[in-house]
Write a protein that holds these residues in place. Structure first.
Motif, PDB file in Angstrom:
ATOM      1  N   LEU A  79       0.827  -1.202   0.000  1.00 13.91           N
ATOM      2  CA  LEU A  79       0.000   0.000   0.000  1.00 13.91           C
ATOM      3  C   LEU A  79       0.864   1.257   0.000  1.00 13.91           C
ATOM      4  CD1 LEU A  79      -2.713   1.397   0.101  1.00 13.91           C
ATOM      5  CD2 LEU A  79      -2.729   1.066   2.584  1.00 13.91           C
ATOM      6  N   GLU A  80       1.894   1.280   0.855  1.00  5.19           N
ATOM      7  CA  GLU A  80       2.770   2.454   0.922  1.00  5.19           C
ATOM      8  C   GLU A  80       3.450   2.702  -0.415  1.00  5.19           C
ATOM      9  OE1 GLU A  80       5.461   1.599   4.109  1.00  5.19           O
ATOM     10  OE2 GLU A  80       3.784   1.086   5.432  1.00  5.19           O
ATOM     11  N   ASN A  81       3.953   1.647  -1.034  1.00  2.92           N
ATOM     12  CA  ASN A  81       4.641   1.801  -2.319  1.00  2.92           C
ATOM     13  C   ASN A  81       3.681   2.313  -3.397  1.00  2.92           C
ATOM     14  OD1 ASN A  81       7.035   0.896  -1.226  1.00  2.92           O
ATOM     15  ND2 ASN A  81       6.757  -1.219  -1.894  1.00  2.92           N
ATOM     16  N   THR A  82       2.454   1.803  -3.382  1.00 10.88           N
ATOM     17  CA  THR A  82       1.473   2.252  -4.368  1.00 10.88           C
ATOM     18  C   THR A  82       1.162   3.734  -4.195  1.00 10.88           C
ATOM     19  OG1 THR A  82       0.472   0.049  -4.487  1.00 10.88           O
ATOM     20  CG2 THR A  82      -0.876   1.922  -5.221  1.00 10.88           C
ATOM     21  N   LEU A  83       0.854   4.142  -2.972  1.00  7.91           N
ATOM     22  CA  LEU A  83       0.504   5.540  -2.735  1.00  7.91           C
ATOM     23  C   LEU A  83       1.687   6.468  -2.997  1.00  7.91           C
ATOM     24  CD1 LEU A  83      -1.742   5.182   0.451  1.00  7.91           C
ATOM     25  CD2 LEU A  83      -2.471   5.634  -1.897  1.00  7.91           C
ATOM     26  N   SER A  84       2.888   6.017  -2.675  1.00  8.95           N
ATOM     27  CA  SER A  84       4.053   6.881  -2.914  1.00  8.95           C
ATOM     28  C   SER A  84       4.320   7.038  -4.407  1.00  8.95           C
ATOM     29  CB  SER A  84       5.288   6.326  -2.202  1.00  8.95           C
ATOM     30  OG  SER A  84       5.666   5.059  -2.703  1.00  8.95           O
ATOM     31  N   GLN A  85       4.123   5.974  -5.202  1.00 12.15           N
ATOM     32  CA  GLN A  85       4.301   6.091  -6.650  1.00 12.15           C
ATOM     33  C   GLN A  85       3.214   6.959  -7.267  1.00 12.15           C
ATOM     34  OE1 GLN A  85       5.405   2.406  -8.841  1.00 12.15           O
ATOM     35  NE2 GLN A  85       5.598   1.464  -6.818  1.00 12.15           N
ATOM     36  N   VAL A  86       1.992   6.835  -6.756  1.00 13.96           N
ATOM     37  CA  VAL A  86       0.911   7.713  -7.216  1.00 13.96           C
ATOM     38  C   VAL A  86       1.264   9.167  -6.923  1.00 13.96           C
ATOM     39  CG1 VAL A  86      -1.484   8.404  -6.765  1.00 13.96           C
ATOM     40  CG2 VAL A  86      -0.913   5.978  -7.062  1.00 13.96           C
ATOM     41  N   ALA A  87       1.764   9.430  -5.715  1.00 16.94           N
ATOM     42  CA  ALA A  87       2.146  10.795  -5.336  1.00 16.94           C
ATOM     43  C   ALA A  87       3.221  11.342  -6.255  1.00 16.94           C
ATOM     44  CB  ALA A  87       2.637  10.813  -3.888  1.00 16.94           C
ATOM     45  N   SER A  88       4.219  10.534  -6.552  1.00 17.61           N
ATOM     46  CA  SER A  88       5.322  10.987  -7.397  1.00 17.61           C
ATOM     47  C   SER A  88       4.832  11.336  -8.801  1.00 17.61           C
ATOM     48  CB  SER A  88       6.395   9.896  -7.468  1.00 17.61           C
ATOM     49  OG  SER A  88       7.470  10.305  -8.276  1.00 17.61           O
ATOM     50  N   THR A  89       4.001  10.479  -9.373  1.00 15.20           N
ATOM     51  CA  THR A  89       3.489  10.735 -10.717  1.00 15.20           C
ATOM     52  C   THR A  89       2.614  11.981 -10.753  1.00 15.20           C
ATOM     53  OG1 THR A  89       3.548   8.382 -11.297  1.00 15.20           O
ATOM     54  CG2 THR A  89       2.066   9.799 -12.575  1.00 15.20           C
ATOM     55  N   LEU A  90       1.703  12.097  -9.802  1.00 12.59           N
ATOM     56  CA  LEU A  90       0.757  13.205  -9.819  1.00 12.59           C
ATOM     57  C   LEU A  90       1.417  14.528  -9.444  1.00 12.59           C
ATOM     58  CD1 LEU A  90      -2.402  11.491  -8.304  1.00 12.59           C
ATOM     59  CD2 LEU A  90      -1.860  11.925 -10.714  1.00 12.59           C
ATOM     60  N   ALA A  91       2.438  14.494  -8.610  1.00 11.43           N
ATOM     61  CA  ALA A  91       3.164  15.734  -8.290  1.00 11.43           C
ATOM     62  C   ALA A  91       3.794  16.313  -9.551  1.00 11.43           C
ATOM     63  CB  ALA A  91       4.224  15.463  -7.229  1.00 11.43           C
ATOM     64  N   SER A  92       4.244  15.455 -10.445  1.00  9.10           N
ATOM     65  CA  SER A  92       4.836  15.936 -11.698  1.00  9.10           C
ATOM     66  C   SER A  92       3.776  16.435 -12.679  1.00  9.10           C
ATOM     67  CB  SER A  92       5.651  14.813 -12.355  1.00  9.10           C
ATOM     68  OG  SER A  92       4.806  13.762 -12.802  1.00  9.10           O
ATOM     69  N   GLU A  93       2.505  16.195 -12.353  1.00  4.16           N
ATOM     70  CA  GLU A  93       1.401  16.617 -13.218  1.00  4.16           C
ATOM     71  C   GLU A  93       0.635  17.801 -12.635  1.00  4.16           C
ATOM     72  OE1 GLU A  93       0.664  15.571 -16.171  1.00  4.16           O
ATOM     73  OE2 GLU A  93       1.996  13.840 -16.331  1.00  4.16           O
ATOM     74  N   GLY A  94       1.248  18.506 -11.671  1.00  4.70           N
ATOM     75  CA  GLY A  94       0.633  19.733 -11.180  1.00  4.70           C
ATOM     76  C   GLY A  94      -0.123  19.643  -9.872  1.00  4.70           C
ATOM     77  N   PHE A  95      -0.025  18.511  -9.181  1.00  2.00           N
ATOM     78  CA  PHE A  95      -0.642  18.413  -7.853  1.00  2.00           C
ATOM     79  C   PHE A  95       0.351  18.972  -6.831  1.00  2.00           C
ATOM     80  CE2 PHE A  95      -3.302  15.618 -10.217  1.00  2.00           C
ATOM     81  CZ  PHE A  95      -4.537  15.631  -9.575  1.00  2.00           C
ATOM     82  N   THR A  96       0.056  20.157  -6.332  1.00  2.00           N
ATOM     83  CA  THR A  96       0.983  20.869  -5.440  1.00  2.00           C
ATOM     84  C   THR A  96       0.470  20.974  -4.008  1.00  2.00           C
ATOM     85  OG1 THR A  96      -0.055  22.964  -6.057  1.00  2.00           O
ATOM     86  CG2 THR A  96       1.894  22.279  -7.318  1.00  2.00           C
ATOM     87  N   ARG A  97      -0.762  20.523  -3.775  1.00  2.00           N
ATOM     88  CA  ARG A  97      -1.360  20.578  -2.435  1.00  2.00           C
ATOM     89  C   ARG A  97      -1.750  19.156  -2.050  1.00  2.00           C
ATOM     90  NH1 ARG A  97      -5.451  25.669  -3.059  1.00  2.00           N
ATOM     91  NH2 ARG A  97      -6.504  24.281  -4.522  1.00  2.00           N
ATOM     92  N   ILE A  98      -0.988  18.571  -1.130  1.00  2.00           N
ATOM     93  CA  ILE A  98      -1.129  17.141  -0.837  1.00  2.00           C
ATOM     94  C   ILE A  98      -1.314  16.929   0.662  1.00  2.00           C
ATOM     95  CG2 ILE A  98      -0.019  14.881  -0.979  1.00  2.00           C
ATOM     96  CD1 ILE A  98       1.523  15.884  -3.411  1.00  2.00           C
ATOM     97  N   VAL A  99      -2.323  16.142   0.996  1.00  2.00           N
ATOM     98  CA  VAL A  99      -2.566  15.719   2.383  1.00  2.00           C
ATOM     99  C   VAL A  99      -2.330  14.212   2.451  1.00  2.00           C
ATOM    100  CG1 VAL A  99      -4.213  15.622   4.283  1.00  2.00           C
ATOM    101  CG2 VAL A  99      -4.317  17.521   2.649  1.00  2.00           C
ATOM    102  N   VAL A 100      -1.552  13.773   3.443  1.00  2.00           N
ATOM    103  CA  VAL A 100      -1.246  12.353   3.589  1.00  2.00           C
ATOM    104  C   VAL A 100      -1.674  11.900   4.981  1.00  2.00           C
ATOM    105  CG1 VAL A 100       0.500  10.561   3.338  1.00  2.00           C
ATOM    106  CG2 VAL A 100       0.804  12.756   2.153  1.00  2.00           C
ATOM    107  N   ALA A 101      -2.380  10.778   5.055  1.00  2.00           N
ATOM    108  CA  ALA A 101      -2.831  10.230   6.328  1.00  2.00           C
ATOM    109  C   ALA A 101      -2.117   8.915   6.613  1.00  2.00           C
ATOM    110  CB  ALA A 101      -4.338  10.018   6.326  1.00  2.00           C
TER     111      ALA A 101
END
Length: 417
Positions: A334-356
């Motif tokens: 789960l951690e690896n999946t969410l971290s890879q999603v974060a990395s991809t989406l951050a490069s696509e303009g997601f600049t405001r991120i909340v992590v639980a």
């Protein structure tokens, strides 16, 4: 840079928690992800080093913590706080005890306070026992934690099981007599660790006053509440009000990996108000393109909508995944999946991120290559927005699974509007 206070935190959400406490009390605080490299840090009175050591192998946790200690001492830190969770998350083998033993030995300290109390979030210490929202720790939802199930509420029993030292206690009756009484009681105790009662923020401030000359102390973020006042009283600190976040332009993303009851409620609340997609661990295991599929789905949502990607599940689903893949492996998936999603989406303009989730936060921050965070506005007790230095402006919030109100995710993003 010469700093007054150094903090060694055993996870990333706990690090932002105590950094937030110090910033609210008037210190300039910088949080680093791991031991800083040779690069210069922003001006600070306190540096919080976030480690991912809570559930690491014991020797790794000890080695990383000692490495952080050496860096902090090299920066002139007068006082060291070993910060762990306000629910004392650990196993009978560690890692709180072994790390505390190692820090105590390196600093030549004979006695160290243990105080995980955080009254604002329902954690108190009374008669040497830790309570969560009025319930003994071992009867709270922490008894079922997948990585660190808590089997006792006695700090003497918990620390005694994993430390080489012995544990004494200072009761609330002494705390309420003031700093001098606490100091005298501690001086009369021959044990290596001293569990101190605290049920209010005023108790924590009083305890802080008694610890002005202690080189090493340990606990939850509440233990830091009274420390900045000591530096103010000594003339070493000028009170400082932390600035708010700069304008952060971009898309908003929520990533939830915590299985806590509080986060389950927050996810359910958010799902009813924004696009959401659940991570399926069977598909993670079986489909190599599954993470790309998740990212494509998110990118296909309206750019004005925040999006929730979550692996937070009910106890039944969690147990099923753990039985199929193993406790550690299912968490890593789960951690690896969410971290890879974060990395991809951050490069696509997601600049405001909340992590639980603490483990999830560590994985996400590492994947994003974040090295430094500056503490900004508080969203809920123990959870601030943080600014990621650099251009464009980016903001991230790292939430402990058990923290925050039901509407936390919505409230956090509304602060940025």
């Amino acid at each position: 840079m010469s700093i007054l206070l150094g903090v060694i935190a055993d996870d990333f959400t706990g690090a932002t928690d105590i950094a937030n406490t110090l910033a609210k009390e008037g210190m300039r605080v910088v949080q680093t992800i791991g031991v800083p490299d040779s690069g210069a840090l922003p001006e600070a009175n306190a540096v919080v080093i976030a480690l991912k050591s809570r559930t690491a192998p014991v020797q790794d946790a000890v080695d990383w913590s000692l490495g952080a200690l050496e860096w902090l001492l090299g920066q002139g830190a007068q006082q060291i706080v070993f910060k762990y969770c306000s629910t004392f998350d650990s196993t009978p083998q560690g890692n709180i005890g072994p790390v505390a033993d190692a820090l105590q030995t390196r600093l030549g300290e004979k006695r160290t306070v243990i105080c995980p109390a955080f009254p604002e979030n329902g954690r108190i210490v009374k008669v040497g026992h830790l309570y969560v929202n009025g319930t003994p720790l071992h009867e709270s939802p922490m008894r079922d934690h997948p990585l660190t199930p808590m089997w006792d509420s006695s700090l003497k029993a918990l620390m005694g099981a994993q430390s080489q030292g012995t544990v004494g206690e200072v009761g609330l009756d002494v705390v309420r007599q003031g700093p001098a009484a606490i100091s005298a009681a501690m001086a009369a105790i021959e044990d290596n660790y001293i569990a101190v009662d605290a049920t209010t923020d005023d108790d924590l401030r009083t305890i802080g006053g008694a610890l002005a000359n202690s080189r090493l102390l340990s606990g939850g973020s509440g233990i830091a509440t009274g420390l900045p006042q000591n530096y103010l009283d000594q003339g070493q600190l000028t009170s400082f009000s932390k600035p708010g976040l700069p304008a952060v332009v971009g898309r908003s993303l929520i990533l939830s990996g915590s299985a806590s009851v509080a986060t389950q409620s927050q996810v359910a609340y958010a799902k009813a108000r924004m696009p959401a997609i659940e991570v399926n661990l069977d598909r993670v295991a079986e489909q190599s393109g599954y993470i790309d599929e998740i990212c494509d789905w998110v990118l296909g949502r309206d750019a004005s909508d925040p999006v929730l990607v979550y692996g937070t599940s009910s106890g039944e689903v969690l147990r099923r995944n753990q039985e199929k893949y193993g406790v550690a492996k299912s968490g890593e998936m789960l951690e690896n999946t969410l971290s890879q999603v974060a990395s991809t989406l951050a490069s696509e303009g997601f600049t405001r991120i909340v992590v639980a989730g603490g483990e999830t936060s560590g994985a996400v921050v590492s994947a994003l290559g974040i090295k430094t965070l500056q503490i900004r506005d508080e969203i809920a007790p123990g959870v601030p927005w943080c600014e990621v230095p650099g251009t464009p402006a980016r903001a991230i919030a790292l939430k402990s699974g058990n923290f925050g109100q039901e509407s936390f995710f919505i409230d956090a993003l509304e602060m940025l509007e």
